[in-house]
Design a protein around this motif. Structure first.
Motif, mmCIF file in Angstrom:
data_model
loop_
_atom_site.group_PDB
_atom_site.id
_atom_site.type_symbol
_atom_site.label_atom_id
_atom_site.label_comp_id
_atom_site.label_asym_id
_atom_site.label_seq_id
_atom_site.Cartn_x
_atom_site.Cartn_y
_atom_site.Cartn_z
ATOM 1 N N ASN A 1 0.821 -1.013 -0.040
ATOM 2 C CA ASN A 1 -0.086 0.184 -0.023
ATOM 3 C C ASN A 1 0.762 1.283 -0.098
ATOM 4 O O ASN A 1 0.680 2.107 -0.429
ATOM 5 C CB ASN A 1 -1.032 0.121 1.476
ATOM 6 C CG ASN A 1 -2.027 -1.077 0.940
ATOM 7 O OD1 ASN A 1 -2.293 -1.315 -0.197
ATOM 8 N ND2 ASN A 1 -2.717 -1.363 1.959
ATOM 9 N N LYS A 2 2.213 1.079 0.536
ATOM 10 C CA LYS A 2 2.837 2.244 0.790
ATOM 11 C C LYS A 2 3.550 2.703 -0.608
ATOM 12 O O LYS A 2 3.644 3.849 -0.861
ATOM 13 C CB LYS A 2 3.853 2.265 1.850
ATOM 14 C CG LYS A 2 4.973 3.383 1.884
ATOM 15 C CD LYS A 2 5.747 3.406 3.075
ATOM 16 C CE LYS A 2 6.756 4.351 2.935
ATOM 17 N NZ LYS A 2 7.831 4.540 4.222
ATOM 18 N N VAL B 1 2.071 1.878 -3.612
ATOM 19 C CA VAL B 1 1.137 2.403 -4.633
ATOM 20 C C VAL B 1 0.933 3.864 -4.224
ATOM 21 O O VAL B 1 0.913 4.369 -5.191
ATOM 22 C CB VAL B 1 -0.200 1.417 -4.093
ATOM 23 C CG1 VAL B 1 -1.414 2.125 -4.910
ATOM 24 C CG2 VAL B 1 -0.105 -0.084 -4.639
ATOM 25 N N THR B 2 0.702 4.154 -3.239
ATOM 26 C CA THR B 2 0.797 5.646 -2.773
ATOM 27 C C THR B 2 1.911 6.414 -2.981
ATOM 28 O O THR B 2 1.539 7.718 -3.245
ATOM 29 C CB THR B 2 -0.085 5.837 -1.285
ATOM 30 O OG1 THR B 2 0.913 5.394 -0.456
ATOM 31 C CG2 THR B 2 -1.290 5.115 -0.952
ATOM 32 N N TRP C 1 -9.774 -4.651 -2.967
ATOM 33 C CA TRP C 1 -9.400 -3.520 -3.739
ATOM 34 C C TRP C 1 -9.940 -2.190 -3.153
ATOM 35 O O TRP C 1 -11.413 -2.173 -3.103
ATOM 36 C CB TRP C 1 -9.236 -3.247 -5.162
ATOM 37 C CG TRP C 1 -8.524 -4.442 -5.873
ATOM 38 C CD1 TRP C 1 -8.915 -5.574 -6.537
ATOM 39 C CD2 TRP C 1 -7.053 -4.528 -5.859
ATOM 40 N NE1 TRP C 1 -7.794 -6.253 -6.946
ATOM 41 C CE2 TRP C 1 -6.831 -5.594 -6.603
ATOM 42 C CE3 TRP C 1 -5.935 -3.524 -5.283
ATOM 43 C CZ2 TRP C 1 -5.410 -5.947 -6.592
ATOM 44 C CZ3 TRP C 1 -4.744 -4.135 -5.507
ATOM 45 C CH2 TRP C 1 -4.440 -5.168 -6.108
ATOM 46 N N THR D 1 -4.880 0.493 -3.433
ATOM 47 C CA THR D 1 -4.530 -0.251 -2.449
ATOM 48 C C THR D 1 -5.497 -1.228 -1.914
ATOM 49 O O THR D 1 -6.475 -1.353 -2.488
ATOM 50 C CB THR D 1 -4.338 0.826 -1.105
ATOM 51 O OG1 THR D 1 -5.560 1.460 -1.150
ATOM 52 C CG2 THR D 1 -3.317 1.884 -1.363
#
Length: 122
Positions: free
Chosen positions: A16-17, A19-20, A84, A65
């Protein structure tokens, strides 16, 4: 590796980190040099080795994420159901060796996970 949900939590947090932030280097560093990543339900992979996995994320980075809904240990692999965050669901299958991911199989609904064994390194 005996199952510890912290390993799954760390994997998802790194994903997730990445992706962001758009930086997948820490995420892909969590894979073993001989790791395998396969997908069901999308025309991608298989990716053999950390370098191929890193290239795949660099060339076609995900833009969503995920949140884990449930997980269970099945022999030597962890199976996790996820959603998702912008919609859609799927499953992950993960294996680790020495705290590095050796296998990541991802299936997007309605496709089942691949049923494959741990690589032997041969």
């Amino acid at each position: 590796m005996s199952f510890d949900s912290k390993a799954l939590d760390a994997h998802i947090a790194l994903f997730n980190k990445a992706v962001t932030s758009g930086d997948f280097s820490a995420f892909t560093a969590s894979f073993a040099p001989d790791a395998v990543m396969k997908f069901a339900g999308v025309p991608a992979g298989p990716y053999l080795g950390r370098d191929a996995i890193a290239s795949a994320y660099a060339e076609n980075p995900p833009d969503d994420t995920m949140t884990v809904l449930s997980h269970d240990w099945d022999g030597d692999r962890l199976i996790a159901r996820f959603k998702w965050d912008s919609g859609g669901m799927g499953q992950l299958s993960l294996r680790w060796r020495e705290n590095l991911v050796t296998q990541l199989f991802i299936a997007f609904d309605p496709h089942p996970l691949p049923q494959e064994k741990e690589p032997t390194g041969e």
